[in-house]
Design a protein around this motif. Structure first.
Motif, mmCIF file in Angstrom:
data_model
loop_
_atom_site.group_PDB
_atom_site.id
_atom_site.type_symbol
_atom_site.label_atom_id
_atom_site.label_comp_id
_atom_site.label_asym_id
_atom_site.label_seq_id
_atom_site.Cartn_x
_atom_site.Cartn_y
_atom_site.Cartn_z
ATOM 1 N N ALA A 1 -7.143 3.557 6.066
ATOM 2 C CA ALA A 1 -8.528 4.021 5.985
ATOM 3 C C ALA A 1 -9.185 3.228 4.866
ATOM 4 N N THR A 2 -10.388 2.732 5.113
ATOM 5 C CA THR A 2 -11.101 1.915 4.138
ATOM 6 C C THR A 2 -12.426 2.576 3.800
ATOM 7 N N LEU B 1 0.826 -1.215 0.000
ATOM 8 C CA LEU B 1 0.000 0.000 0.000
ATOM 9 C C LEU B 1 0.853 1.255 0.000
ATOM 10 N N TYR B 2 1.941 1.228 0.733
ATOM 11 C CA TYR B 2 2.802 2.403 0.881
ATOM 12 C C TYR B 2 3.444 2.813 -0.444
ATOM 13 N N ARG B 3 3.678 1.847 -1.311
ATOM 14 C CA ARG B 3 4.278 2.141 -2.622
ATOM 15 C C ARG B 3 3.352 2.979 -3.494
ATOM 16 N N VAL C 1 -3.170 4.151 2.972
ATOM 17 C CA VAL C 1 -2.393 4.390 4.188
ATOM 18 C C VAL C 1 -2.754 5.780 4.709
ATOM 19 N N ARG C 2 -2.926 5.891 5.995
ATOM 20 C CA ARG C 2 -3.231 7.185 6.614
ATOM 21 C C ARG C 2 -1.924 7.947 6.835
ATOM 22 N N ARG C 3 -1.286 8.302 5.745
ATOM 23 C CA ARG C 3 0.038 8.931 5.785
ATOM 24 C C ARG C 3 0.075 10.195 6.635
ATOM 25 N N PRO D 1 -5.742 5.517 -2.963
ATOM 26 C CA PRO D 1 -6.484 4.323 -2.544
ATOM 27 C C PRO D 1 -6.351 3.184 -3.554
ATOM 28 N N ILE D 2 -6.311 1.961 -3.040
ATOM 29 C CA ILE D 2 -6.195 0.759 -3.865
ATOM 30 C C ILE D 2 -7.350 -0.174 -3.502
ATOM 31 N N ASP D 3 -7.856 -0.879 -4.482
ATOM 32 C CA ASP D 3 -8.895 -1.870 -4.225
ATOM 33 C C ASP D 3 -8.292 -3.009 -3.402
#
Length: 102
Positions: free
Chosen positions: A70-71, A33-35, A82-84, A39-41
């Motif tokens: 976060a979803t 996810l961090y890469r 990611v809640r960066r 948002p990603i499915d």
């Protein structure tokens, strides 16, 4: 579009965050996810994980409840990010230090 429950920035607890990242599967999910910036499915990331859907769902929930992700529900699909900003505000440098990819 519905947001699933997650802790507020002030409720994000370092022990919960580190406990969530201590699991190798969740750490791998977070690195994937961090890469990506947005948002990603969930199903795209989960496709690479060789676990049952229930187990993968559990890992997503642990990450969300720890405050790492976060979803958002979009119909039958779920987008995760990611809640960066929240994590950088609460624990500066933590994501970079724990998700550093060799």
């Amino acid at each position: 579009m519905d947001n699933l429950s997650q802790p507020s920035v002030q409720e994000i607890d370092l022990v919960s965050v580190l406990a969530a990242l201590a699991d190798p599967v969740r750490l791998a999910i977070m690195r994937a996810l961090y890469r990506d910036e947005g948002p990603i499915d969930c199903s795209i990331v989960a496709a690479d994980i060789k676990l049952t859907p229930a187990t993968v769902s559990h890992h997503w929930r642990v990450l969300r409840q720890a405050g790492l992700t976060a979803t958002t529900k979009h119909g039958r699909s779920r987008k995760v990010e990611v809640r960066r900003a929240d994590l950088a505000n609460r624990f500066p440098g933590l994501l970079e230090a724990t998700l550093a990819i060799d």
